[in-house]
Design a protein around this motif. Structure first.
Motif, PDB file in Angstrom:
ATOM      1  N   VAL A  76      57.646 120.152 -20.725  1.00  0.00           N
ATOM      2  CA  VAL A  76      56.717 119.463 -19.596  1.00  0.00           C
ATOM      3  C   VAL A  76      55.522 120.493 -19.445  1.00  0.00           C
ATOM      4  O   VAL A  76      54.467 120.072 -19.157  1.00  0.00           O
ATOM      5  CB  VAL A  76      57.573 119.828 -18.152  1.00  0.00           C
ATOM      6  N   ARG A  79      52.340 119.453 -21.267  1.00  0.00           N
ATOM      7  CA  ARG A  79      51.585 118.458 -20.936  1.00  0.00           C
ATOM      8  C   ARG A  79      50.504 118.938 -20.066  1.00  0.00           C
ATOM      9  O   ARG A  79      49.720 118.033 -19.377  1.00  0.00           O
ATOM     10  CB  ARG A  79      52.727 117.437 -20.118  1.00  0.00           C
ATOM     11  N   PHE A  80      50.472 120.309 -19.595  1.00  0.00           N
ATOM     12  CA  PHE A  80      49.425 120.730 -18.574  1.00  0.00           C
ATOM     13  C   PHE A  80      48.764 121.709 -19.282  1.00  0.00           C
ATOM     14  O   PHE A  80      48.921 123.011 -18.835  1.00  0.00           O
ATOM     15  CB  PHE A  80      50.242 121.312 -17.309  1.00  0.00           C
ATOM     16  N   GLY A 102      50.366 115.328 -11.192  1.00  0.00           N
ATOM     17  CA  GLY A 102      50.478 115.382 -12.679  1.00  0.00           C
ATOM     18  C   GLY A 102      51.818 115.603 -13.033  1.00  0.00           C
ATOM     19  O   GLY A 102      52.408 114.979 -14.142  1.00  0.00           O
ATOM     20  N   SER A 106      54.437 113.127 -15.575  1.00  0.00           N
ATOM     21  CA  SER A 106      54.776 113.492 -16.802  1.00  0.00           C
ATOM     22  C   SER A 106      56.226 112.875 -16.952  1.00  0.00           C
ATOM     23  O   SER A 106      56.787 113.062 -17.981  1.00  0.00           O
ATOM     24  CB  SER A 106      54.863 115.218 -16.693  1.00  0.00           C
TER      25      SER A 106
END
Length: 228
Positions: A76, A79-80, A102, A106
């Motif tokens: 996870v 994804r940032f 966000g 996700s």
């Protein structure tokens, strides 16, 4: 004057052990091993951001504050790639809301995102470090200030092999010692983010480092290998 976070009556009582994910676990292990980890207030960011608690925590942390989420997994976290920049009380709510949006987008299965509210010394540098050189040499450490050229530090002596930019020599060597201690505590190569609190570099975030081992050019290691 320092700006380390102080507990406030408005903030909930949370510990790193209450947060899910590998980074929370690794930070807790660093603390247990007495590796300096940045002091932080921990806040759960639910579907609706508790504005009063968030603003109180940011104000307690000082003028230079980062919101660092503790993601439920590294998958996870990937994804940032761009975490929120430093913020003050005025924009903290918007930053936390963007993080929450966000996080929901996700598709992560966990409903609560725990965010660390981290303050840093005024005008002090921040940046990253790796427990191996970019060349893959395990006997060198890499240290850099944000946006600046990296320093190469000898692991055995913690002395500068090749200077970079944006840091004093003493600061670069102190950060090199910090990332070396983090690797020893966790038992694997790591990359850390760091900030200065109370005049000392402390771990802001940590994650594993993938390196390609290479034969070192250091004399003492060459001699040890030949002798063996």
């Amino acid at each position: 004057m320092t700006t380390s976070p102080q507990p406030t009556s408005a903030a909930p009582t949370l510990r790193l052990e209450d947060a899910e994910g590998e980074e929370a676990r690794d930070l807790a292990r660093l603390l247990a091993a007495r590796v300096p980890v940045a002091a932080a207030g921990l806040l759960p960011v639910e579907r609706d951001v508790d504005e009063a608690r968030l603003v109180a925590a940011v104000e307690a942390a000082g003028a230079r504050v980062w919101l660092r989420p503790l993601f439920p997994s590294r998958a996870v976290a990937e994804r940032f790639p761009d975490l929120p920049p430093l913020c003050g009380a005025a924009d903290a709510v918007a930053a936390a809301g963007a993080l929450r949006a966000g996080f929901e987008a996700s598709g992560a299965p966990v409903q609560r995102l725990v965010v660390r509210v981290v303050g840093a010394d005024a005008a002090a540098p921040r940046g990253g470090a790796a427990s191996a050189a970019w060349s893959g040499d395990p006997d060198e450490l890499s240290v850099w200030a944000e946006g600046e050229e990296a320093w190469r530090i000898d692991r055995r002596s913690t002395r500068v092999v090749e200077p970079g930019a944006g840091l004093l020599v003493q600061q670069a060597e102190a950060v090199a010692d910090l990332v070396d201690r983090a690797q020893l505590a966790l038992g694997l190569p790591v990359r850390i983010d760091w900030v200065f609190q109370d005049g000392r570099p402390k771990v802001l975030g940590v994650r594993p480092l993938t390196i390609t081992p290479t034969f070192t050019t250091h004399r003492w290691r060459r001699l040890a290998l030949v002798a063996a």
